[in-house]
Scaffold this motif. Structure first.
Motif, PDB file in Angstrom:
ATOM      1  N   PHE A 201     -53.841  83.662  88.501  1.00 28.25           N
ATOM      2  CA  PHE A 201     -53.576  82.896  89.717  1.00 28.25           C
ATOM      3  C   PHE A 201     -53.210  83.829  90.866  1.00 28.25           C
ATOM      4  CE2 PHE A 201     -50.157  80.978  92.316  1.00 28.25           C
ATOM      5  CZ  PHE A 201     -50.868  79.957  92.935  1.00 28.25           C
ATOM      6  N   ILE A 202     -52.285  84.759  90.613  1.00 28.02           N
ATOM      7  CA  ILE A 202     -51.845  85.687  91.651  1.00 28.02           C
ATOM      8  C   ILE A 202     -52.963  86.647  92.035  1.00 28.02           C
ATOM      9  CG2 ILE A 202     -50.226  87.556  92.162  1.00 28.02           C
ATOM     10  CD1 ILE A 202     -48.186  86.102  90.380  1.00 28.02           C
ATOM     11  N   SER A 203     -53.693  87.138  91.045  1.00 30.12           N
ATOM     12  CA  SER A 203     -54.789  88.068  91.330  1.00 30.12           C
ATOM     13  C   SER A 203     -55.869  87.414  92.190  1.00 30.12           C
ATOM     14  CB  SER A 203     -55.406  88.571  90.025  1.00 30.12           C
ATOM     15  OG  SER A 203     -54.471  89.325  89.278  1.00 30.12           O
ATOM     16  N   THR A 204     -56.110  86.129  91.956  1.00 32.56           N
ATOM     17  CA  THR A 204     -57.105  85.418  92.763  1.00 32.56           C
ATOM     18  C   THR A 204     -56.641  85.284  94.207  1.00 32.56           C
ATOM     19  OG1 THR A 204     -57.782  84.175  90.801  1.00 32.56           O
ATOM     20  CG2 THR A 204     -58.488  83.329  92.931  1.00 32.56           C
ATOM     21  N   ILE A 205     -55.342  85.048  94.396  1.00 31.15           N
ATOM     22  CA  ILE A 205     -54.789  85.030  95.755  1.00 31.15           C
ATOM     23  C   ILE A 205     -55.000  86.389  96.418  1.00 31.15           C
ATOM     24  CG2 ILE A 205     -52.650  84.897  97.098  1.00 31.15           C
ATOM     25  CD1 ILE A 205     -51.638  82.819  95.123  1.00 31.15           C
ATOM     26  N   PHE A 206     -54.751  87.462  95.651  1.00 31.24           N
ATOM     27  CA  PHE A 206     -54.945  88.817  96.169  1.00 31.24           C
ATOM     28  C   PHE A 206     -56.371  89.012  96.682  1.00 31.24           C
ATOM     29  CE2 PHE A 206     -51.564  91.851  94.373  1.00 31.24           C
ATOM     30  CZ  PHE A 206     -50.580  90.902  94.556  1.00 31.24           C
TER      31      PHE A 206
END
Length: 251
Positions: free
Chosen positions: A27-32
């Motif tokens: 989830f966080i990596s996709t935001i990145f």
């Protein structure tokens, strides 16, 4: 030819802590990926249609990415290569550096930025260096929170995490690249400082303090959120021996 084995798994797997952590990391990596990449599309379109500043911003972002890559590389084995009061604050929140050492780092970072900006002024025969107050301060705060979160989270993943393995030169490269991506995304709209030391030296030399607080509040809040999430969920309670494997020694 051998057929690859496909595993369906079971519903209980979705409740396991490691699966949930992995999903959160995705989830966080996709935001990145999406935030700076799509942000660049939006900002670049506006710059091309209104002011033609796209080549300027791209050049600025590339220069910042290269400079931060070099700065982190030369300092990472000695100080950790923070180069940024917000990164130091994030390391402190996660327990990778003491408050006393954090103060020393902050003083050094602010003094270094001021010395550098005055050296630049003298070396360029007095070219003006100015601060760039944001037009929309609370929007800028939100942007700085997000970008500082991305930057400090990258530090944690590539430099702070004892489980990171031997990242070598990859850590400074990743940190420099995410800085450049963030600048391309938000530099023309909000300044995209991500570093209170950079904003501080510009404010000192121009004596322009309008909305200067934006770059402390936003950067420190974003750094703290990144530190709490990564340290709590992905590192957990490390022993002193594990912490000493990084360059953020307890004193």
């Amino acid at each position: 030819m051998p057929i690859s084995r496909i595993s369906i798994g079971n519903l209980g797997e979705g409740a396991k802590p490691d699966a949930l952590k992995a999903a959160l990391a995705e989830f966080i990596s996709t935001i990145f990926f999406v935030f700076p990449a799509e942000g660049l599309v939006l900002v670049l379109t506006k710059m091309i249609t209104t002011s033609g500043q796209a080549p300027v911003m791209i050049t600025i972002a590339v220069s910042h990415a290269f400079a931060l890559f070099a700065a982190v590389s030369v300092g990472i084995n000695i100080s950790g290569g923070h180069v940024n009061p917000a990164v130091t604050f994030g390391a402190f929140v996660g327990g990778h550096i003491t408050f006393v050492r954090s103060i020393l780092y902050w003083i050094a970072q602010l003094l270094g930025s001021v010395v550098a900006i005055y050296l630049l002024k003298f070396a360029t025969n007095g070219l003006e260096v100015s601060a760039h107050p944001p037009q929309f301060p609370w929007n800028a705060v939100l942007y700085e929170i997000i970008m500082s979160f991305i930057l400090v989270y990258t530090y944690y993943a590539t430099a702070f995490d004892p489980k990171r393995g031997n990242m070598g030169i990859i850590a400074p490269i990743a940190i420099g690249l995410i800085c450049g991506a963030n600048l391309l995304s938000g530099g023309s709209l909000f300044g995209a400082a991500m570093n209170p030391a950079m904003s501080f030296c510009q404010a000192v030399i121009s004596w322009t303090w309008t909305y200067h607080w934006v770059y402390w509040l936003g950067n420190f809040v974003g750094a703290a959120i990144a530190a709490l999430i990564y340290q709590t969920l992905f590192i957990g309670q490390n022993t002193d021996e594990e912490l000493l494997t990084t360059n953020y020694l307890r004193i």
